[in-house]
Design a protein around this motif. Structure first.
Motif, PDB file in Angstrom:
ATOM      1  N   UNK A   1       3.290   2.900  -6.643  1.00 32.65           N
ATOM      2  CA  UNK A   1       4.908   3.285  -6.723  1.00 32.65           C
ATOM      3  C   UNK A   1       5.090   4.731  -7.342  1.00 32.65           C
ATOM      4  N   UNK A   2       4.269   5.102  -8.417  1.00 33.30           N
ATOM      5  CA  UNK A   2       4.391   6.600  -8.880  1.00 33.30           C
ATOM      6  C   UNK A   2       4.379   7.443  -7.703  1.00 33.30           C
ATOM      7  N   UNK A   3       3.182   7.336  -7.035  1.00 37.01           N
ATOM      8  CA  UNK A   3       2.607   8.170  -5.831  1.00 37.01           C
ATOM      9  C   UNK A   3       3.886   8.264  -4.716  1.00 37.01           C
ATOM     10  N   UNK A   4       4.456   7.417  -4.408  1.00 32.61           N
ATOM     11  CA  UNK A   4       5.590   7.199  -3.447  1.00 32.61           C
ATOM     12  C   UNK A   4       6.856   7.929  -4.350  1.00 32.61           C
TER      13      UNK A   4
ATOM     14  N   UNK B   1     -14.076   5.719   8.280  1.00 30.97           N
ATOM     15  CA  UNK B   1     -13.402   6.905   8.603  1.00 30.97           C
ATOM     16  C   UNK B   1     -12.876   7.505   7.312  1.00 30.97           C
ATOM     17  N   UNK B   2     -12.007   6.883   6.522  1.00 28.77           N
ATOM     18  CA  UNK B   2     -11.414   7.169   5.333  1.00 28.77           C
ATOM     19  C   UNK B   2     -12.527   7.560   4.256  1.00 28.77           C
TER      20      UNK B   2
ATOM     21  N   UNK C   1      -2.787   8.701   2.540  1.00 31.69           N
ATOM     22  CA  UNK C   1      -1.370   8.623   2.274  1.00 31.69           C
ATOM     23  C   UNK C   1      -1.325   6.855   1.816  1.00 31.69           C
ATOM     24  N   UNK C   2      -2.173   6.049   2.289  1.00 32.63           N
ATOM     25  CA  UNK C   2      -2.389   4.845   1.516  1.00 32.63           C
ATOM     26  C   UNK C   2      -3.525   4.841   0.649  1.00 32.63           C
TER      27      UNK C   2
ATOM     28  N   UNK D   1       0.820  -1.024  -0.003  1.00 33.54           N
ATOM     29  CA  UNK D   1       0.017   0.033   0.117  1.00 33.54           C
ATOM     30  C   UNK D   1       0.738   1.278  -0.032  1.00 33.54           C
ATOM     31  N   UNK D   2       1.946   1.312   0.467  1.00 29.66           N
ATOM     32  CA  UNK D   2       2.976   2.188   0.373  1.00 29.66           C
ATOM     33  C   UNK D   2       4.351   1.936   0.181  1.00 29.66           C
TER      34      UNK D   2
END
Ligand SMILES: Nc1ncnc2c1ncn2[C@@H]1O[C@H](COP(=O)(O)OP(=O)(O)OP(=O)(O)O)[C@@H](O)[C@H]1O
Ligand SMILES: Nc1ncnc2c1ncn2[C@@H]1O[C@H](COP(=O)(O)OP(=O)(O)OP(=O)(O)O)[C@@H](O)[C@H]1O
Ligand SMILES: CC(C)C[C@H](N)C(=O)O
Ligand SMILES: [Mg+2]
Ligand SMILES: [Mg+2]
Lengths: 235, 422, 394, 255, 310
Positions: C220-223, E46-47, E210-211, C191-192
Motif C-alpha cells: 500500500x505504501x509502495x503504491x 525471470x524476475x 512493480x509487483x 499485488x498492486x
C-alpha cells in the motif's frame, strides 16, 4: 561401374523381443524401380522403416556410398531419401497446400517440383487444395503423400503399399504415376502386394520371406519362377 | 447353459486370481484397521491416520474421474470443500438443536457430505462434462478458481478468511461414541473409509463403471453402442464428486473447521498428485499414494524444510519414468520376482536400487546443504556428525560422486536391458 | 525439563516476514530468559510452525504442536487464525482434562477476543483495535484541517473491526468529519495497490486510516509513494517490514503508527543493548515486537509466582499480574486477560543519533514519538463485556 | 408391405461449399445384403456417417424401419437397432477384448447406466458376451488388451462390437481393408454368419468380397448413385466400368 | 471521469503485462500443444534472475541476460524432461509441467528464501512521467508499455513469417513423418519452448519490480495466464492480445467501481444489508477472469479468435 544408390547388407531389426529382419541384403541402382514383394507380415514395411531410421537397424546401410544406419530420420531424409509410409500420415488439420509446402526441405533451394505441377498431376487434389487434408478420402490422401514426398526432391523414394484401400481405377492411376516419376530418374523401392502393378513397372523384383530376401531377379525371370511364387507368395 | 458358464469362467480371471486381486487386499486392509488401536497409538499416530483416511477416500474419488473416466480435473477440491462445508453447517444446526437436525448424529454427517458433493458436482458437471480432455481440465480449473475466490463474498456460507467452525460433540451418540476423543474419531474414520473403498470398488464393476472406462478410451465409439458419452461422463463426475464430498464430511468432523482455501487449486493439485503418484491405472494406486503422501507431508516436514521439493521431484520423476505410479512399480517388482527370469531380475533390481540410492544421497546432500546455506544464521548441514558447508570440499565430493556413480549404474542397467531384449 | 512453546504463524509467503519477525523476537526472548536461570530452573523452547495465515492449516499445526508436547501456544498474525485457535484450544481443553493448553496472543487484536468471545485459556499482550483506534481518533480530534477520512483495510474480522471502530469513534469525537471511503480488500492477495490509491486520491481524502499489516501494508505504501500524493496515513502497523522504506523520505510526518513502544523511546541501557543484539542477530528485521519479550517475561513471572509451569496454575497466576517492562508497566487484567500498557503514537523522522537513534528497514529513517504521543495505560484502557468461565482452581 | 430397413430420401450433405452427398435416394429392404462401392472420395463413409447420426444431413431424410432418424443423436439411433463399424479400427484400446465386447452387449441387455448392480451379476450379459467372442473366434484372446491384438483380430473385434448389441441393421465400412487373402476369407465368412437374417450395408474396395457377399450393389460416384442393381448387372454396366472398375478389374488380382 | 481514465490506463498496462506473459504460452501451446502449467514459473524465474543480475551489474544488463537465461532453462527442461513424456500424450505433458511448477517454486524458495526479495525499479526510470487528477504516473509503467508493444510486433513477424509453425504443428501428431520429410523436429521443439519461456522471463524482468518478487508470484499469475490463452483462443496471438487487454480493463474497472449489488439491482428489491446486496463490484475483481473463462468455454469454446476448439 556406377555406385549403387542404396546398399543394404545383413540388416537385422527387432520389435521388442521378436526378431523381424534376419539379415536382409539388397541393392538399388540409380533410376531403378525395385518391387519388394512378400506375404503379410514378413517384414517388408519393417525393412523400409529400418532404412529410414524409424526402427533401430542393426547392420550396414549405405546410401550413395555413405553409411546411414542409425542416423536420425531428418538427416537421412536430407541426404535425398524420400519415404511414403504405409500409414500415409498426412497432416490432417493443415490444408493440402500446407501439406505440400512441408514436403520442401529447404525453402531457399526448392526441388524440381512445385505445388502447381503436383496439383496438375492430380486434379482431385486441386479441387481440395485449400481444404484440411484430414477430410480427404483415402485415395486422395495417398496421392497427397506421394506428392508431398516429391516436393522434397528425393533421389530415391521408398513407397509402402501405395494402392491399399484404393478403388481399382485409382490403383491403375497410381501405378502410372509411379512409372512417370521413375522416368524422371528417381529410383523407387516399391513395397507392394498387387503383383500386376509391381510387375508392370519394376525393373527388378525382390521377394521377402521370414525376414530375409529369398529371391531377386527381373520381372521376366520372375514370371517363370512358379516355385518362388508358390512357396513365398501364395497362401 | 452350464457349459457356457463353464467356459465363461475360463475366459474370465480364475477365482484364485480374483481372490488375490480383489478380496485379499481388502481383508488385509481391514485387518490393519482393526490392529492399529491395539497398539495403543499416540495422538500423533491418530492424527496421521485420520488424515490418511480422509485422503484415501478423496484420492479414490478423484481417481474415479482421472483414472477410470479419463477426466483430468484441477478443481476437485471444490466438491470436497462443498461437502465439508455443508457438514459443518449441519454440525452447527445440530448444536443449536435446530428443527429436524437436532437428532441427527454427527457420526452420519459424511452421508450429507456425499449428497452435497454429489449435488454440486451434478450441477457443475451438467456443463463441464460436455467436453472431455484439455477443455474439461481448463473448465475445472476455471470453476475451482471461480468458486474459491467467490466464496470470500458469501461470509454466511463460507465464513470468509476465518472459515466456518463447529463442534462435533453434539447431537445423539451412535455406537456409543461421544466423538470427542481421538480414539472415537478413529472408529468413525475406519467405518467411512471401509464403506467408501468398498463402494468405490463396487462402482468400477457396475455397467456405469465399465462404460466410464469405455468413454475414456473412445467416446465416439460409445455412441455407437447405444450410450451417450456426455451422460456417462456426467454420471461419473457426479459420483466422484459425491465421494469427494464424503471425504470432505470426514474432514469436517475431524478438524471441525473449513476455510475457503479448501476449495482452491492447492488441495485440488495435491489430490491429483496423490492419485498420480500412487498410480491411476490401479484401483489401489490412489490408496498407496494417499498413505505415502500424507505420511510424507506430516513426517518429512519435521525432518526437512525442503520436503515439498522432494515431493515435487518425486512427482516429476514418476511422470517421466514410472507413469503407472508406485502401484505400477510394486506390481512390476512383484511380477519380476515371481517371473521366470528371477536371478537376472533380482540382480538388475539391486543394481538399480543401488544406483537410485546413490543419486538420492548426492541429491539430499545438495538440497540440504543449500537450504542451510540460504537460511543463513550460520546453519550447516550436519548428518552423522559431518560438517557439510558450502566451502567444504567433502560436501561437493559427497554431491558429485554419488550422483555420477548412481547415474552411471542406472545407465548401465538400462543398456543391459536393451541388449538383453535385442 | 524444557517448557515447550509452539509459535504458529506464517513463516512463508507474503505474510512470512511478519511471522519471521515475531518468531525471531520470541527466540531471542526465550534465550535471554534461559541465560538468566530459566523459569524455575527450566528452559523455554520455542518451535516454529508455519500456518500460511490459514485457520485450517493452523489447526493442523496446533494439533501437531500439542502432539509434540507444547502446552503454550504463541500466535498473533491474523485474527482469523487466532479465532480458530481460541475455539480449538477451548475444545481441546474441554475434551482432554489434565492436558490443557494456553494460548498467548501477541498481535491478533480483534476486540471480541477479550469481550464477548473471551476465554480463560486466551491471553492477549497487545492493545486491541478499539484501544489503538481510540489513540488515533484522539489525535485526529485535534487536527482541524482533517475533514475527510478514507478507511482502507483487509477484508476479515480484524479489518472489519478496525473499520467499525474508526467509524463509531470518529462520529463520536468529530461528527464533522466525512468518511469518504470505506474499502475492504482481500487479505494478502493484492499485488498492486495503485487502483486503490487512485481511488483514495480522487475521493479528496485528507487522511487515511488503515489497519493493514505485512505485505498489504508495505505494498500500500509502495503504491502511495508512486502516486506522488502526500495524504497522511494513520496506521496500526506502519512499522511493518518495508513500509517505511517504500515511502522513503515521503514517510516523514506522513506515516503514523500506534504501538506499545518504539526503539527510540527513552529506555534503560539494557533495553538498548537488547535492541542492538536483536539487530545484529537478525539484520533483516528490526526490533519491533516488543510485546514478544513482554509475553515471555510475564509468563516467567507467573510461573515463578505459581511455582509451576503447568498451564492452569500459570493461567491463574497471570490474572492480575503486574510486571515492569522497558516502557512502563504491564498489567494482565484478570477480567478479560487483556494486557494493559502504555501506548505511543509515533511518526517517521530522519535518524539523528539523539532523539531518533535507530532507523528501520536498514535506512536512515526511524520512528519518533509525537508530541503528546504517549498515552498512559490507564487512559488507554477500555471497558470489557467479558464474562469469563474459569476452571476449578488447583 | 413393411417399411424398408433403411430408406434415404433426397439426402444431401455439404461441407461448406463442397457438396459431398448429392440427392441420394435409396431403399434397402429388410434382410438384404447391400454393398456400396465407388471411387475414393465418392462419399461412402460420409453416407455412413449420415445414416448413423454422426453427421446431420444438409437436406433430405433417413428413415430406419419407417421411423425418421435424421437429426437423432447416434446413441439413440443405435438403440433403435442400427449399428456400424469404422473404416479405421475404433475400439476401446485399453480394455480387454472381453470388456470391449461386453460394453457392446450391455445396452441391449437392459443394463443402461446402472451403477447399483455388478456387471458380472447378469448371467445373460456374460453368456451373450461369450457367444459373440466365440462367434468371432476371439475366445482365446479374450483377456488380452485390445491394443495388443494383431491387425486382423482388431478388425474382427471391430465387427464383434458392432454386432454385439444385436442390431438388426448393420453398417460395415471396409471391414477387410488391409487384410491378407486368407484373413479376408475368414472375415467374409464371419460377416456372412453374423448378419444372417439381418440387413447389411457394406462398403468395400475388394471386389471379391463384394461379389461374394452382396445381394445388391449401389455405385456411388461424386456423391450420386449412378447404379443400383444385383452384382451380375453391375459387372456389365458400362458406366460403372468407366467410373469405378476400370478395365483391369475383376475378379481377384491380389496375391 | 477520473475513475475511467485511471482504470483505462491501469487496465491497458496490466493487460499488456498479461499479454507478455501469455504470448509465450500461446506460442508453446499453439505450436507444441503443451499447456505449460509451469509457464508462470518461468515468469518468476525471470524476475529472480533479474534481481540477481541487477545486484551484480545493472538493470539494463539484466533486461537482456535474464530472459536469455530463462530461455536456456526452458530449453533444458524441454530437452531432458518434456521430450521424454511427449510420447505419453498431452495429459502426461500437462502433469509434467504441473510438477515442474512445484519444483521451480521450491528451488526458488531454497535459493532466495520464502519471502519476497527487494527487486527494485532502476533509478533511471524511477520518476513520475506525468500527473493526472492529482495522481502521478510512474515512468516505469510507460517503459513497460513500450516493451510490451515492441514484443507484440516482434512476435507477430516471427509467427507470420516462418514455416516453423507449420512444421511444429505437423510434428505434433506425426513426428516420424515430419522427420522423414527432412525436418529436425526435436531441435525446433526445443527452440520454441525456449523462446516461449524466454518471453515469460522477460515479463518477469519487467513486472517483478512493480509487483512483488516472491515465491508465490507464479501460483498467483498462473491461472490468469491460462484464462488469457483460453479466452483469446488457442494459438491466436491476436486473441491473446485482446483477451489480455480485456481482462486488464475488466479487473481495473471493477476495482474502481464502488457500487454494490443493492445499488445496481435496486429494482429487484435487494437490500444493501443483505449478503448479496452488500457485494460490491470492486470485490468482484478477482472473480471476473474466471467467470469469463468458464462462460467462454461453455458458450464459445474456440475463444475470441481461435480457429479450433481446445
Ligand atoms: N510395432 C510393432 N511391434 C511389434 N511387432 C510388430 C510391430 N510392427 C510390426 N510388427 C510385426 O513384425 C512383423 C513384420 O511386420 P511388417 O509391418 O514389416 O510386415 P509387412 O511385410 O510390411 O506386412 P503387411 O502386409 O502387414 O504390411 C509382423 O509379424 C508384425 O506383426
Ligand atoms: N468433415 C468434412 N469436411 C469437409 N469435407 C469432407 C469431410 N468429410 C469428408 N469430406 C470429403 O468428402 C469426400 C468423401 O469422403 P468419404 O470419406 O466419404 O469418401 P469415401 O467414399 O469413404 O472414400 P474412401 O473409399 O477413400 O474411403 C472426400 O472428398 C472428403 O474430402
Ligand atoms: C499481526 C497482526 C498485525 C495481526 C492483526 N492485528 C490481526 O488482528 O489480525
Ligand atoms: Mg507393410
Ligand atoms: Mg471411406
Amino acid at each position: 561401374m556406377t555406385q549403387p544408390m542404396l546398399q543394404v547388407k545383413d540388416l537385422h531389426a527387432f520389435y521388442g523381443k521378436s526378431h523381424v529382419l534376419r539379415g536382409v541384403n539388397m541393392e538399388i541402382m540409380p533410376g531403378e524401380v525395385i518391387a519388394l514383394l512378400g506375404r503379410n507380415g514378413v517384414g517388408r514395411s519393417t525393412t523400409a522403416k529400418a532404412i529410414m531410421g524409424e526402427v533401430a537397424p542393426k547392420g550396414e546401410i549405405l546410401f550413395k556410398g555413405q553409411p546411414i544406419a542409425g542416423l536420425e530420420s531428418h538427416k537421412i531424409a536430407r541426404m535425398g531419401l524420400g519415404y511414403v509410409p504405409e500409414s500415409r500420415d498426412i497432416f490432417p488439420t493443415m490444408t493440402v497446400r500446407q501439406n505440400l509446402v512441408l514436403g520442401v526441405k529447404d525453402m531457399k533451394n526448392p526441388g524440381k517440383y512445385n505445388i502447381e505441377q503436383m496439383l496438375d498431376m492430380f486434379p482431385n487434389l486441386r479441387a481440395r487444395a485449400d481444404n484440411p487434408a484430414g477430410v480427404l478420402s483415402g485415395g486422395e490422401k495417398q496421392m497427397l503423400t506421394m506428392c508431398r514426398t516429391l516436393m522434397g526432391d528425393p533421389e530415391l523414394i521408398i513407397i509402402d503399399e501405395p494402392t491399399e484401400g484404393l478403388a481399382p481405377m485409382i490403383v491403375q492411376q497410381i501405378g502410372d504415376t509411379i512409372a512417370e516419376i521413375a522416368k524422371t530418374g528417381v529410383a523407387i523401392l516399391l513395397v507392394e502386394q498387387k503383383l500386376s502393378i509391381a510387375l508392370r513397372i519394376a525393373n527388378r523384383v525382390y521377394v521377402m520371406g521370414h525376414g530375409e530376401i529369398v529371391y531377386g531377379g527381373t520381372p521376366e525371370d520372375f514370371a517363370t519362377r512358379d516355385d518362388v511364387r508358390k512357396e513365398w507368395l501364395e497362401v | 447353459m452350464s457349459e457356457t458358464t463353464q467356459s465363461m469362467q475360463n475366459v474370465g480371471p480364475t477365482s484364485g486370481a480374483k481372490f488375490r486381486q480383489r478380496t485379499l487386499p481388502i481383508l488385509i486392509f481391514i485387518a490393519i484397521i482393526l490392529a492399529i488401536p491395539m497398539t495403543d497409538p499416540s495422538r500423533t499416530v491418530y492424527t496421521l491416520v485420520h488424515q490418511m483416511a480422509i485422503n484415501i477416500v478423496f484420492a479414490l474419488a478423484y481417481n474415479m474421474l482421472l483414472g477410470k473416466g479419463g477426466m483430468l480435473s484441477f478443481g476437485h477440491a471444490v466438491y470436497f470443500g462443498l461437502g465439508g462445508y455443508y457438514c459443518l453447517h449441519v454440525m452447527n444446526w445440530i448444536a443449536e438443536g435446530a428443527g429436524i437436525w437436532a437428532n441427527f448424529p454427527v457420526f452420519f454427517l459424511p452421508v450429507l457430505g456425499f449428497l452435497a458433493g454429489g449435488l454440486s458436482a451434478a450441477v457443475i458437471g451438467s456443463f463441464s462434462t460436455r467436453r472431455a480432455g484439455t477443455t474439461f481440465a481448463m473448465i475445472s480449473l476455471g470453476v475451482a478458481e471461480l468458486i474459491a475466490s467467490g466464496a470470500f463474498m458469501f461470509d454466511s456460507l463460507f465464513g470468509g478468511e476465518q472459515g466456518i467452525s463447529g463442534d462435533r460433540m453434539n447431537g445423539p451418540q451412535v455406537f456409543g461414541l461421544s466423538m470427542g476423543p481421538m480414539s472415537d474419531i478413529y472408529w468413525f474414520m475406519a467405518f467411512w473409509t471401509v464403506i467408501s473403498i468398498i463402494a468405490m470398488y463396487a462402482f468400477t464393476r457396475t455397467p456405469l463403471g465399465r462404460l466410464s472406462e469405455a468413454t475414456r478410451d473412445n467416446p465416439q465409439r460409445v455412441q455407437f453402442i447405444g450410450y451417450n458419452p456426455t451422460r456417462v461422463r456426467w454420471l461419473v463426475f457426479t459420483a466422484s464428486g459425491a465421494f469427494a464430498g464424503l471425504a470432505g464430511g470426514m474432514s469436517a468432523v475431524n478438524y471441525e473447521i473449513f476455510t475457503p482455501e479448501a476449495l482452491s487449486l492447492i488441495p485440488s493439485g495435491f489430490v491429483l498428485i496423490m492419485a498420480y503418484v500412487g498410480g491411476i491405472t490401479y484401483f489401489v494406486g490412489p490408496i498407496m499414494g494417499a498413505i505415502l503422501l500424507t505420511y510424507m507431508s506430516s513426517m518429512m516436514s519435521d525432518f526437512t524444510e525442503a520436503w515439498l521439493l522432494y515431493l515435487g521431484l518425486m512427482f516429476v520423476i514418476i511422470v517421466m519414468y514410472a507413469p503407472r505410479g508406485i502401484a505400477g512399480i510394486v506390481f512390476g517388482v512383484w511380477d519380476g520376482l515371481t517371473g521366470p527370469d528371477k536371478g537376472t531380475y533380482i540382480g538388475r533390481l539391486l543394481v538399480q536400487i543401488a544406483g537410485m540410492v546413490l543419486m538420492l544421497i548426492g541429491l539430499i546432500v545438495l538440497v540440504e546443504m543449500s537450504i542451510r546455506w540460504s537460511n543463513g544464521y550460520g546453519e550447516v548441514f550436519e548428518p552423522f556428525g559431518l560438517h557439510l558447508g558450502t566451502t567444504n570440499v567433502l560436501t561437493w565430493i559427497l554431491i558429485i560422486v554419488p550422483i555420477g556413480a548412481g547415474a552411471a549404474l542406472l545407465r548401465r542397467v538400462n543398456r543391459e536391458k536393451e541388449e538383453a531384449v535385442a | 525439563d524444557d517448557i515447550k512453546f509452539a509459535f504458529i504463524d506464517p513463516l512463508s509467503g507474503p505474510m512470512g516476514p511478519s511471522g519471521e519477525a515475531g518468531y525471531t523476537s520470541f527466540l531471542l526472548a526465550a534465550e535471554h530468559i534461559n541465560n538468566n536461570g530459566g523459569v524455575n530452573g527450566d528452559n523455554i523452547v520455542v518451535t516454529g510452525y508455519d500456518n500460511k495465515v490459514n485457520p485450517k492449516e493452523s489447526l493442523v499445526q496446533l494439533q501437531k504442536a500439542i502432539d509434540d508436547g507444547a502446552r503454550f501456544i504463541l500466535q498473533g498474525n491474523g485474527s482469523s487464525v487466532a479465532a480458530a485457535i481460541i475455539d480449538a484450544v477451548n475444545k481441546h481443553n474441554q475434551r482432554n482434562p489434565g492436558d490443557e493448553v494456553v494460548f498467548f496472543n501477541y498481535a491478533a487484536v480483534t476486540p471480541d477476543f477479550t469481550n464477548d468471545g473471551c476465554s480463560f485459556w486466551h491471553f492477549r499482550f497487545d492493545a486491541h483495535a478499539d484501544m489503538k483506534m481510540a489513540a488515533i481518533t484522539d489525535y485526529i480530534k485535534n487536527q482541524d484541517d482533517i475533514k475527510k477520512v478514507y478507511l482502507i483495510g483487509q477484508d476479515y474480522i480484524f479489518g472489519q473491526a478496525v473499520a467499525a471502530a474508526a467509524e463509531s469513534q470518529l462520529t463520536e469525537k468529530r461528527p464533522d468529519i466525512e468518511i469518504v471511503g470505506n474499502e475492504l480488500h482481500p487479505l494478502a492477495k493484492v499485488k498492486d495497490f495503485t487502483p486503490y490509491i487512485q481511488k483514495i486520491i480522487s475521493s479528496g481524502a485528507d487522511a487515511v486510516i488503515t489497519g493493514n499489516w505485512g505485505a498489504d501494508m508495505s505494498l500500500l505504501m509502495k503504491a502511495a509513494a508512486e502516486s506522488g500524493s502526500n495524504i497522511p496515513y494513520f496506521t496500526f502497523y506502519g512499522g511493518s517490514l518495508g513500509a517505511v522504506s517504500a515511502l522513503g523520505e515521503g514517510a516523514i510526518d506522513r506515516l503514523y503508527q500506534v504501538t506499545e513502544g518504539i526503539t527510540n523511546l527513552e529506555a534503560s541501557d539494557e533495553q538498548y543493548a537488547l535492541i542492538e543484539e536483536y539487530k545484529t542477530r537478525f539484520p533483516e528485521y528490526d526490533y519491533y515486537y516488543h510485546r514478544a519479550f513482554n509475553t515471555l517475561n510475564a509468563f516467567k513471572a507467573a510461573a515463578e509466582k505459581a511455582g509451576s509451569a503447568d498451564p492452569i496454575p500459570v493461567a491463574f497466576a497471570l490474572e492480575g499480574l503486574e510486571i515492569p517492562e522497558a516502557y512502563g508497566t504491564l498489567t494482565v487484567r484478570a477480567e478479560d486477560h487483556q494486557a494493559q500498557q502504555n501506548l505511543y503514537i509515533s511518526t517517521v523522522a530522519k535518524v539523528d543519533g539523539e532523539s531518533v537513534k535507530y532507523g528501520v528497514d536498514n535506512i536512515e529513517l526511524g520512528w519518533k514519538l509525537l508530541d503528546g504521543g504517549k498515552i498512559d495505560a490507564s487512559a488507554a484502557e477500555q471497558p470489557t463485556t467479558c464474562k469469563m468461565e474459569r476452571p476449578a482452581k488447583p | 408391405m413393411t417399411a424398408p430397413a433403411l430408406s434415404l430420401k433426397n439426402l444431401c450433405k455439404s461441407f461448406g461449399p463442397a457438396k459431398i452427398i448429392n440427392d441420394v435416394t435409396l431403399d434397402i429392404a429388410k434382410g438384404e445384403r447391400h454393398a456400396i462401392i465407388g471411387p475414393n472420395g465418392a462419399g461412402k463413409s460420409t453416407l455412413f456417417n449420415l445414416i448413423s447420426g454422426l453427421y446431420t444431413p444438409t437436406s433430405g431424410t433417413v428413415s430406419l424401419n419407417g421411423t425418421l432418424i435424421s437429426g437423432v443423436p447416434p446413441f439413440e439411433i443405435n438403440r433403435m437397432g442400427l449399428s456400424r463399424s469404422f473404416q479405421v479400427s475404433n475400439i476401446f484400446a485399453n480394455m480387454t477384448v472381453r470388456e470391449n465386447v461386453r460394453c457392446g452387449v450391455l445396452h441391449s441387455m437392459g443394463q443402461g447406466y446402472a451403477f447399483w448392480k455388478s456387471v458380472t451379476a447378469s448371467k445373460a450379459v456374460q453368456e451373450r458376451t461369450y457367444e459373440i467372442l466365440e462367434h468371432c473366434a476371439l475366445v482365446d484372446k479374450a483377456n488380452l488388451p485390445a491394443a495388443l491384438l494383431p491387425y486382423a483380430d482388431q478388425r474382427a473385434l471391430e465387427i464383434a462390437i458392432t454386432i454385439a448389441g444385436g442390431a438388426e441393421v448393420i453398417l460395415l465400412d471396409e471391414p477387410t481393408a488391409g487384410m491378407s487373402h486368407s484373413e479376408t476369407d475368414r472375415a467374409v465368412d464371419l460377416i456372412r454368419r453374423s448378419t444372417e437374417g439381418k440387413t447389411l450395408v457394406i462398403v468395400e474396395h475388394d471386389m471379391g468380397v463384394i461379389f461374394d457377399l452382396a445381394d445388391r450393389i449401389s455405385v456411388l460416384v461424386y456423391g450420386e448413385i449412378i447404379a443400383s442393381a444385383p452384382p451380375s448387372q453391375i459387372r456389365g454396366d458400362a458406366k460403372v466400368r468407366e467410373a469405378y472398375l476400370g478395365d483391369e478389374a475383376l475378379p481377384e488380382e491380389t496375391v | 471521469m477520473e475513475t475511467i481514465v485511471f482504470a483505462l490506463l491501469n487496465g491497458v498496462i496490466y493487460g499488456l503485462l498479461l499479454f507478455m506473459l501469455s504470448s509465450g504460452l500461446t506460442l508453446i501451446f499453439s505450436m507444441m500443444g503443451v499447456l505449460n502449467f509451469a509457464h508462470a514459473s518461468f515468469y518468476m524465474l525471470g524476475a529472480y534472475f533479474a534481481f540477481t543480475i541487477m545486484g551484480a551489474t545493472s538493470f539494463w544488463i539484466a533486461l537482456f541476460i535474464a530472459p536469455v537465461l530463462v530461455g536456456l532453462v526452458g530449453a533444458v527442461v524441454e530437452r531432458y524432461g518434456l521430450r521424454r513424456v511427449h510420447a505419453n500424450g498431452h495429459v502426461a505433458e500437462l502433469l509434467f509441467t504441473f510438477g515442474l511448477a512445484y519444483l521451480i517454486e521450491e528451488i526458488v524458495k531454497i535459493i532466495y528464501g520464502k519471502t519476497a526479495v527487494d527487486y527494485k525499479i532502476p533509478d533511471l526510470l524511477n520518476f513520475h512521467a506525468f500527473t493526472i487528477y492529482g495522481a502521478s504516473f510512474p515512468a516505469y509503467r510507460m517503459f513497460m508499455l513500450f516493451i510490451a508493444i515492441s514484443m507484440l510486433i516482434g512476435l507477430w513477424f516471427l509467427l507470420k513469417k516462418t514455416r516453423a509453425g507449420l512444421i511444429i504443428q505437423a510434428a505434433l501428431t506425426h513426428p516420424h513423418m515430419v522427420g522423414h520429410l527432412g525436418h529436425n523436429v526435436p531441435l525446433i521443439f526445443m527452440t520454441v519452448f525456449g523462446i516461449g519461456c524466454a518471453l515469460a522471463g522477460l515479463a518477469g524482468v519487467i513486472a517483478g519490480n512493480i509487483f512483488v518478487t516472491d515465491p508465490a508470484m507464479a501460483v498467483q499469475m498462473g491461472p490468469i495466464v491460462f484464462v488469457v490463452v483460453v479466452v483469446g483462443g488457442i494459438g491466436s496471438l491476436e486473441g491473446a492480445f485482446l483477451a489480455s487487454i480485456l481482462i486488464g480493463l475488466i479487473q481495473n474497472f471493477a476495482v474502481g467501481i464502488n457500487a454494490n449489488f443493492a445499488e445496481i439491482f435496486w429494482f429487484l428489491g435487494l437490500s444493501p444489508t443483505s449478503e448479496i446486496g452488500d457485494i460490491t463490484i470492486s470485490s468482484l475483481a478477482p472473480v471476473m477472469p474466471f467467470l469469463l473463462l468458464v462462460l467462454m468455454l461453455i458458450f464459445r469454446p474456440r475463444g475470441l479468435m481461435g480457429e479450433q476448439e481446445l
